[in-house]
Scaffold this motif. Structure first.
Motif, PDB file in Angstrom:
ATOM      1  N   THR A 191      62.979  59.024  49.562  1.00 33.64           N
ATOM      2  CA  THR A 191      62.365  60.331  49.702  1.00 33.64           C
ATOM      3  C   THR A 191      61.113  60.256  50.558  1.00 33.64           C
ATOM      4  N   GLU A 228      64.451  55.021  45.072  1.00 33.36           N
ATOM      5  CA  GLU A 228      64.471  56.470  45.204  1.00 33.36           C
ATOM      6  C   GLU A 228      63.208  56.963  45.903  1.00 33.36           C
ATOM      7  N   LYS A 230      64.782  63.351  40.794  1.00 36.89           N
ATOM      8  CA  LYS A 230      65.603  62.158  40.632  1.00 36.89           C
ATOM      9  C   LYS A 230      64.843  61.064  39.880  1.00 36.89           C
ATOM     10  N   GLU A 269      64.718  61.917  36.247  1.00 35.86           N
ATOM     11  CA  GLU A 269      66.007  61.647  35.613  1.00 35.86           C
ATOM     12  C   GLU A 269      66.158  60.162  35.277  1.00 35.86           C
ATOM     13  N   ILE A 270      65.761  59.292  36.220  1.00 37.10           N
ATOM     14  CA  ILE A 270      65.848  57.846  35.971  1.00 37.10           C
ATOM     15  C   ILE A 270      64.905  57.429  34.844  1.00 37.10           C
TER      16      ILE A 270
END
Length: 312
Positions: free
Chosen positions: A312, A308, A261, A264-265
């Motif tokens: 996590t 994020e 994630k 991706e960001i």
């Protein structure tokens, strides 16, 4: 009280003058006192250049401005040697300040006396408010010769390192205290009260991050409020987005260790910000304006990555 013959000034017959007459001359240790030259050097230190003035010994001794020289250790070593070669004894001084004690240690290592002066205790004439590098250097040299300067204690490198660490920690603690007060005042203003007694724990920080507001502030330009260093780093980082988006070889191993994630960001940030940089530049916007706009959006992507990582 007795003293050795070398330490007592005694009259000696020497041949002087055009007629070769023998005259009594006061000597010390076999050397004529009249030939002994002593100087007092005042240095107005600065980041790039140091202003230097020399006052020769005696009430009628000449006081002159030597000049401004480069503040580097190599340049100062050369200048100190040049001045010392003209005199038998040289005493240096400069004001304590942000440049530290490197110059003091350099002068001492070359075998000369050096005094670091307390700026608040330097005698000043009433109404004398004109300050220039030249005037300050001349004043230091003259006051040093008169013995009117008060020295500060100069720590060794070990003491100085510990003192710098203590001061840096104290400054960091004070900055943290101010920022915590600002956050607490902001939450109180909006009627948000933490339900527990002890604040600024990990649980409090999680509660703080979960707060949402019905009327978020409109997005605006970057102002000069807040942390200046963070703002500077954001604008500096924005310059890199003038290049096409890519991942260098040196960053590949770090990219592989990041969560999917987050990767991706990060890639979304590269793609959008590089495209926006080119678009704003094509419109004729100034580079400083473009970088400020990119820095503003970069904060949003950084916040998304931080959220994020916290989840996590």
């Amino acid at each position: 009280m007795s003293a050795s013959a070398d330490e007592v000034a005694r009259p000696t017959l020497r041949v002087r003058g055009l007629l070769g007459r023998a005259e009594p001359i006061l000597t010390t240790g076999g050397r004529a006192v009249a030939d002994y030259r002593e100087a007092f050097v005042g240095i107005d230190v600065a980041k790039l250049k140091n202003a230097i003035a020399i006052a020769e010994a005696g009430r009628e001794g000449e006081v002159r401005f030597f000049g401004e020289v480069d503040a580097s250790a190599t340049s100062m070593r050369r200048v100190i040697g040049r001045i010392a070669s003209r005199f038998d004894y040289v005493h240096f001084c400069y004001e304590a300040g942000p440049t530290g004690y490197g110059l003091y240690r350099l002068i001492r290592s070359l075998g000369h006396e050096c005094t670091v002066v307390a700026p608040s205790l330097i005698p000043r004439k009433p109404g004398d408010r004109v300050k220039t590098n030249r005037r300050d250097a001349i004043s230091l040299a003259r006051l040093l010769r008169a013995g009117e300067l008060i020295a500060v204690w100069v720590p060794d490198e070990g003491h100085e390192s510990i003192r710098d660490l203590v001061r840096a920690r104290a400054a960091a603690v004070e900055t943290l205290r101010v920022h915590r007060q600002q956050v607490s005042a902001f939450m109180l203003k909006h009627g948000r009260s933490y339900p527990r007694k002890k604040s600024w724990t990990m649980r409090y920080l999680r509660w703080l991050q979960e707060q949402r507001f019905d009327h978020p502030a409109q997005r605006g330009g970057i102002t000069k409020a807040g942390n200046g260093r963070v703002r500077h780093m954001l604008v500096e980082s924005a310059w890199t987005y003038r290049h096409p988006p890519k991942v260098g070889k040196a960053k590949l191993y770090r990219l592989e260790q990041a969560p999917p994630k987050v990767r991706e960001i990060a890639w979304k940030a590269q793609s959008r910000l590089t495209a926006r940089y080119r678009m704003l530049s094509a419109r004729g916007k100034r580079t400083t304006v473009v970088c400020t706009a990119i820095a503003r959006e970069l904060v949003g992507f950084m916040w998304a990555v931080a959220r994020e990582a916290r989840v996590t």
